[in-house]
Design a protein around this motif. Structure first.
Motif, short mmCIF file in Angstrom:
data_model
loop_
_atom_site.label_atom_id
_atom_site.label_comp_id
_atom_site.label_asym_id
_atom_site.label_seq_id
_atom_site.Cartn_x
_atom_site.Cartn_y
_atom_site.Cartn_z
N PRO A 1 0.82 -1.22 0.00
CA PRO A 1 0.00 0.00 0.00
C PRO A 1 0.85 1.26 0.00
O PRO A 1 0.44 2.29 -0.54
N ARG B 1 1.58 3.56 -3.12
CA ARG B 1 0.73 4.63 -3.62
C ARG B 1 0.97 5.93 -2.88
O ARG B 1 0.42 6.96 -3.24
N LEU B 2 1.78 5.87 -1.84
CA LEU B 2 2.01 7.06 -1.03
C LEU B 2 3.39 7.59 -1.30
O LEU B 2 4.35 6.85 -1.33
N TYR C 1 3.11 11.75 2.54
CA TYR C 1 2.01 10.87 2.91
C TYR C 1 2.54 9.56 3.47
O TYR C 1 1.97 8.99 4.40
N ALA D 1 1.76 7.93 7.10
CA ALA D 1 1.25 6.58 7.33
C ALA D 1 2.19 5.81 8.24
O ALA D 1 1.75 5.12 9.17
N ILE E 1 -4.42 4.97 6.67
CA ILE E 1 -3.96 4.16 5.54
C ILE E 1 -5.12 3.90 4.58
O ILE E 1 -4.97 3.97 3.36
N LEU F 1 -5.81 7.01 2.52
CA LEU F 1 -4.74 7.24 1.56
C LEU F 1 -4.80 6.25 0.41
O LEU F 1 -4.43 6.56 -0.71
N LEU F 2 -5.28 5.05 0.70
CA LEU F 2 -5.34 4.04 -0.35
C LEU F 2 -6.56 4.21 -1.24
O LEU F 2 -6.47 4.13 -2.46
N VAL F 3 -7.70 4.43 -0.60
CA VAL F 3 -8.94 4.40 -1.37
C VAL F 3 -9.18 5.74 -2.06
O VAL F 3 -9.56 5.80 -3.23
N PRO G 1 -7.05 9.18 -1.84
CA PRO G 1 -5.99 10.00 -1.22
C PRO G 1 -6.36 11.47 -1.10
O PRO G 1 -5.80 12.17 -0.26
#
Lengths: 316, 290
Positions: free
Chosen positions: A101, A104-105, A109, A113, B271, B274-276, B278
């Motif tokens: 995951p 994607r950051l 960000y 996380a 999280i 941010l994933l689904v 952002p």
């Protein structure tokens, strides 16, 4: 590697082997911790220094490694040496999974996380339903390993040499990993990820693998620390562990293998000195050093030494 | 049903505090595209100042105003002295500086005020207001104070020339400079305002969680979650996100997972968002050009 560097390394190794026989047991224990931190910092440096992914939550992987070792010894009666690779493997998988995951950051960000991961970790370790294994708030006490094969070493010295051996293996592996194709790919992704992808580097695989390998290093360090300290408890793995690691790589030098060692020496010995002033002083000093290094010496101690050496070589 | 309502209302009260802190985060993000990791510690530190003032015998509300003023100055100074030099530095350098700031404020507070937990007075009466038995007076008061702060900020940004200039500077620094706005100072002002809003949040939450140098760790995490949920570049979203996170945290904590894993809720939320999505619920989707 040049001949001079090899000679220097051999000298360093010789000093490392002699030291536990001339300093007190407590100092030997501290040096063991330096080696543990060096391994952890190397792990974080692979991720943050070389690959440019900011992690403010590596304390979580450190905790995971430590708990893996402790639980394996406490519950399964595993020998201490076997828990180190096991902890590494668990953290490799955990890191890889967290890295997916995290793909994607970017930048800030990811820092956010991982920061959340670092803050939440102690609570997870205290969680009631896991207390059967983790020992809840009390944590787990581990017996101290004695020197095997009748070696004439006391427990502290043996632990030191055991940790030294693991650390050397980890450093050689990292050196091998980073100087070749993979290392260049990691740096390329850090500096220009679009260009890197255009060159055919699979950024997703490399980034999550870097996360996994980095977590593995930190997990191994965690396991070693659990064996050395003989005790794990949730509150010793708060967000501040992650911050200490960040201090270590910033001070030691980003994207540098030797920097991990400098950073480890810094985070082990500077707080000891500062502690005599006040309980809060080590942290204030950490903070000031962090800002100072970012402003004045962004390549850390390792970068500064490199610069000095290069200057001396130029002017005979 | 009664218990549920109780938890929702308590969630709204803490949610107001998260909303304030999330708003402070969003204000700094909008102006500089940075997430201020030290926001919580700045709020903590200023709350200690308020504590000192009140302990020195000052009545609550003057101390409150003085603290807000002090926080504003502190924010401006931090931007001018510490953040300025790394404005154009790589993200890692900025994050390191923020973390350093967090650590320095935390340890300075510990140094000056020790790590023993202190109680912080509430300006609101002990007995429930208007016979509402679901919420304490402090909870209602905290919500009101939050709403007042929010409307003041809204009015400031919407109706004053300075607010307009600050919005312009945040949106397009170059063009703003061309029309004569001093962008650097607008950023410093933004930091000052954010610090002031944070100070209010700190003083409102301190009677609930008590005062100690580490009190903001968890709250900052919820504020992050709130800001991200609402959209990190949307002030309105941050406020709604704050209330939503407060309610979610309380209801989940009371009925589903227990109080021990409350921080993990924030982690999963951060999280997850941010994933689904952002950009959050109200945020703009950003597209970067190669």
């Amino acid at each position: 590697m040049t001949k001079r560097n090899l000679l220097l390394l051999a000298l360093l190794l010789a000093v490392a082997c002699v030291l536990p026989f001339i300093v007190s047991d407590y100092r030997t224990f501290q040096l063991t911790l330096v080696l543990v931190y060096a391994t952890a910092l190397l792990g974080l440096n692979i991720l943050t220094g070389y690959n440019g992914q900011i992690s403010l939550g590596h304390g979580a992987f450190y905790a995971l490694g430590a708990y893996c070792a402790a639980i394996l010894m406490d519950q399964a009666g595993a020998p201490y040496w076997a828990t180190v690779p096991a902890a590494g493997a668990v953290c490799l998988v955990a890191g890889f999974l967290f890295g997916l995951p995290a793909l994607r950051l970017e930048g800030l960000y990811l820092a956010l996380a991982t920061f959340a991961l670092g803050v939440a970790m102690p609570q997870l370790l205290k969680y009631d339903h896991l207390a059967k294994w983790t020992g809840g708030v009390q944590g787990i006490v581990i017996p101290k390993p004695e020197a095997p094969f009748g070696l004439p070493l006391n427990a502290d010295q043996w632990l030191y040499f055991f940790t030294l051996a693991v650390t050397i293996v980890m450093f050689v592996l990292a050196w091998n990993l980073l100087r070749g194709r993979i290392g260049r790919a990691l740096v390329a992704i850090r500096d220009q990820h679009i260009a890197a992808e255009a060159m055919g580097i699979n950024s997703a695989i490399y980034k999550s693998a870097a996360f996994g390998v980095s977590a593995m290093y930190t997990g191994v360090a965690g396991a070693l620390s659990a064996i050395a300290i003989q005790y794990v408890a949730p509150d010793s793995f708060g967000i501040f562990v992650s911050i200490v690691f960040l201090v270590g790589i910033v001070v030691g030098g980003l994207a540098s293998i030797s920097g991990a060692l400098y950073g480890a020496l810094f985070i082990q010995f500077v707080p000891n000195i500062a502690d005599e002033i006040s309980k809060a002083a080590p942290w204030a000093i950490f903070g000031i050093f962090m800002i100072g290094f970012v402003y004045l010496m962004p390549t850390g101690v390792a970068g500064a030494t490199r610069l000095l050496l290069a200057k001396r070589r130029k002017s005979p | 049903m009664d218990a549920f309502l109780f938890q929702v209302l308590a969630g709204l009260a803490t949610g107001g505090i998260y909303a304030s802190l999330a708003l402070a985060l969003v204000m700094i993000y909008q102006a500089t595209h940075l997430v201020n990791f030290a926001q919580g510690e700045m709020a903590m530190f200023t709350t200690y100042i308020a504590w000192s003032l009140i302990n020195a015998g000052m009545p609550y509300w003057p101390a409150f105003l003085l603290t807000v003023g002090f926080a504003f100055v502190l924010g401006v100074l931090i931007e001018r002295i510490i953040i300025r030099p790394v404005e154009d530095a790589p993200v890692l350098a900025v994050v390191v500086v923020f973390i350093a700031l967090l650590v320095i404020l935390n340890s300075t507070a510990g140094w000056i005020y020790t790590y023993t937990i202190k109680s912080f007075p509430s300006p609101f009466p002990k007995e429930p207001l208007f016979g509402i038995r679901y919420m304490s007076a402090h909870e209602i008061g905290a919500i009101c104070v939050t709403l007042v702060v929010l409307s003041l900020l809204y009015a400031f940004f919407r109706f004053t020339p300075l607010g307009l200039a600050m919005r312009a500077a945040a949106q397009n620094a170059q063009s703003s400079r061309l029309v004569g706005i001093r962008v650097g100072w607008m950023l410093a002002l933004g930091w000052g305002l954010a610090a002031a809003v944070g100070a209010v949040a700190g003083m409102m939450v301190a009677p609930i969680v008590y005062l100690d140098p580490n009190m903001m760790g968890g709250i900052l995490l919820y504020a992050f979650a709130a800001a991200l949920l609402g959209g990190i570049d949307s002030p309105m979203g941050a406020v709604i996100g704050g209330f939503a996170v407060g309610v979610l945290e309380n209801v989940l904590g009371a009925f589903v997972i227990g109080n021990e894993l409350k921080l993990t809720v924030a982690l999963v939320l951060i999280i997850g968002v941010l994933l689904v999505r952002p950009s959050g619920i109200f945020g703009k989707v950003h597209v970067t050009r190669v």
